[in-house]
Design a protein around this motif. Structure first.
Motif: not given
Length: 488
Positions: A268, A257-258, A418, A261
């Protein structure tokens, strides 16, 4: 003949040694299109791929928003635009006596903006023609002999007013934070009038983050659309093919996910705002900022200590009025932790409080320091994220009254929920933000809820109405069910 951005990038007498190679081909196509230059077929295809547009523009754009992954060459391109606008554009006929055509380099803080300035200095000092134009250099800028200057600024809507700008570079705009709030919209609104006189360019660039803020809003509105606002989106390796593939692959394995981005330039979807401004304002009293001690009322306190630096050492005090939890005060101070501890100990005593809860910061130092002043410090169970998860139901039900503290409001509304790789929700502040006062308030509310949950619950047959839980001689409305459940 006027120098174009393509000339600046390809002429070896200018910046061709840096920007003329294959690794900057995508940047040449994008910037050429933004400045309204004719593109060859390969450049046109690249431009359309990056911008989502069906056609290449016939005229120069006014704003360029770059959603580009990390290590994609954004800082080099931004420095090029700054140097080009300052050195190769002459606005003297539009300037009043004493007025300068300013190119602003704006970042979330001054050190980050100075990093971008170093890229600019490298271009200017490495070129004899531009170096000869320099009148003066300071720690925060460069002044040229054509009444243009390049200056470092921070993301504050107050500090950018009063300038006449030929260009503005907004670096990493998705991560701007100020006092717990996102200042991007206010800063951009303050800048547009400053650009109007000279028809200046706005260039905003960042790797993406959550689906909110000016970068996301502009992307949604203008990406793929014709007009003077150009939005480009590109992975790191599209703009910088020299970036090793293994860097991206390793990042994807570590946290997909990180990495999506940071390197693939995707906003995200696993991050969302935790509380809205409307939710917070609905439970804030109008005044006063701090409530004085009332006779016969029992108070509870929570502290969030710090060792100094940018974080605040915070304290919150609260009491219960029937079914409401009232936060009497929240304070935050920076400086000597021992002196702040002594001051807070006096505040606690003034409210008749001999025990304060808080996180496990700095081992035994905090309990020992409070004990020196006659206050018992008790590390609170649970994580910061769990405190916020407990705080939210009480706030949403209207069972909490908050003080009218602007910093607290900003911090609460900047909190993010998150989803971790394990599928669990985590609540914390955004990168570059602070939540010291928010944490103290969430902590004191959780402590009050915990005290409500401790007494034994009687059965409904004890004469209490349905949906009400007994606590000795008092009753709590069923809206506190989520809170009680968190502390069983």
């Amino acid at each position: 003949m006027a120098v174009t951005i393509r000339d600046a990038m390809t002429d070896r007498q200018l910046f061709g040694d840096t920007f003329g190679g294959d690794s900057f081909a995508a940047w040449r196509a994008l910037l050429g299109g933004f400045y309204g230059l004719p593109l060859d077929s390969a450049e046109a295809d690249t431009f359309k791929e990056l911008t989502g547009r069906a056609e290449t523009p016939q005229d120069a754009g006014e704003e360029l928003w770059l959603v580009v992954g990390r290590r994609g060459g954004k800082s080099h391109a931004a420095a090029l635009c700054a140097a080009y606008e300052a050195a190769f554009k002459d606005h003297r006929d539009k300037l009043a006596p004493g007025e300068m055509a300013t190119v602003m380099l704006i970042a979330g803080d001054r050190p980050q903006a100075r990093t971008l300035l170093r890229y600019v200095r490298g271009l200017v000092e490495g070129n004899p023609m531009l170096r000869a134009m320099v009148v003066r250099q300071t720690e925060t800028g460069i002044e040229f002999d054509n009444r243009a200057c390049i200056e470092v600024h921070t993301a504050s809507h107050r500090s950018v007013r009063g300038y006449t700008c030929s260009a503005v570079i907004c670096d990493e705009i998705a991560f701007w934070m100020s006092d717990g709030a996102r200042p991007d919209a206010e800063v951009i609104a303050a800048l547009r009038p400053a650009l109007a006189t000279l028809g200046g360019k706005l260039v905003a660039l960042s790797s993406p983050y959550a689906r909110r803020g000016m970068l996301w809003d502009t992307y949604k509105r203008y990406h793929g659309q014709p007009g003077r606002v150009l939005v480009a989106q590109a992975p790191s390796r599209t703009m910088n093919p020299t970036l090793p593939l293994r860097v991206v692959d390793d990042a994807m394995k570590d946290d997909a996910a990180r990495a999506s981005a940071e390197y693939l330039a995707q906003f995200r979807s696993d991050i969302e705002a935790f509380l809205s401004l409307d939710q917070v304002e609905a439970v804030q009293r109008s005044k006063p900022l701090e409530l004085p001690r009332q006779s016969g009322v029992r108070y509870v306190a929570f502290a969030d200590p710090t060792g100094g630096g940018k974080d605040e050492f915070t304290l919150a005090i609260a009491h219960r009025e029937g079914e409401r939890l009232v936060v009497d005060l929240v304070r935050g101070r920076r400086g000597n932790p021992a002196a702040i501890t002594a001051d807070y100990a006096e505040t606690l005593k003034a409210y008749g409080i001999s025990r304060v809860s808080g996180d496990r910061y700095a081992g035994q130092w905090v309990p020992t320091e409070f004990d020196r002043h006659g206050i018992t410090y008790e590390p609170a169970p649970g994580t910061r994220s769990e405190l916020y998860a407990t705080f939210a139901p009480a706030l949403n039900s209207g069972a909490v009254e908050l003080p009218p503290c602007a910093t607290l409001s900003k911090q609460l509304t900047s909190l993010e929920r998150r989803t971790t790789r394990g599928g669990r929700d985590m609540i914390d502040h955004a990168p570059g933000a602070h939540d010291d006062r928010a944490n103290a308030v969430a902590g004191v509310v959780a402590q009050m809820a915990k005290k409500q949950a401790r007494p034994q619950i009687r059965s409904l047959g004890d004469g209490l109405p349905n949906g009400t839980f007994g606590r000795g001689d008092e009753a709590v409305n069923g809206t506190f069910g989520p809170l009680i459940g968190n502390f069983r």
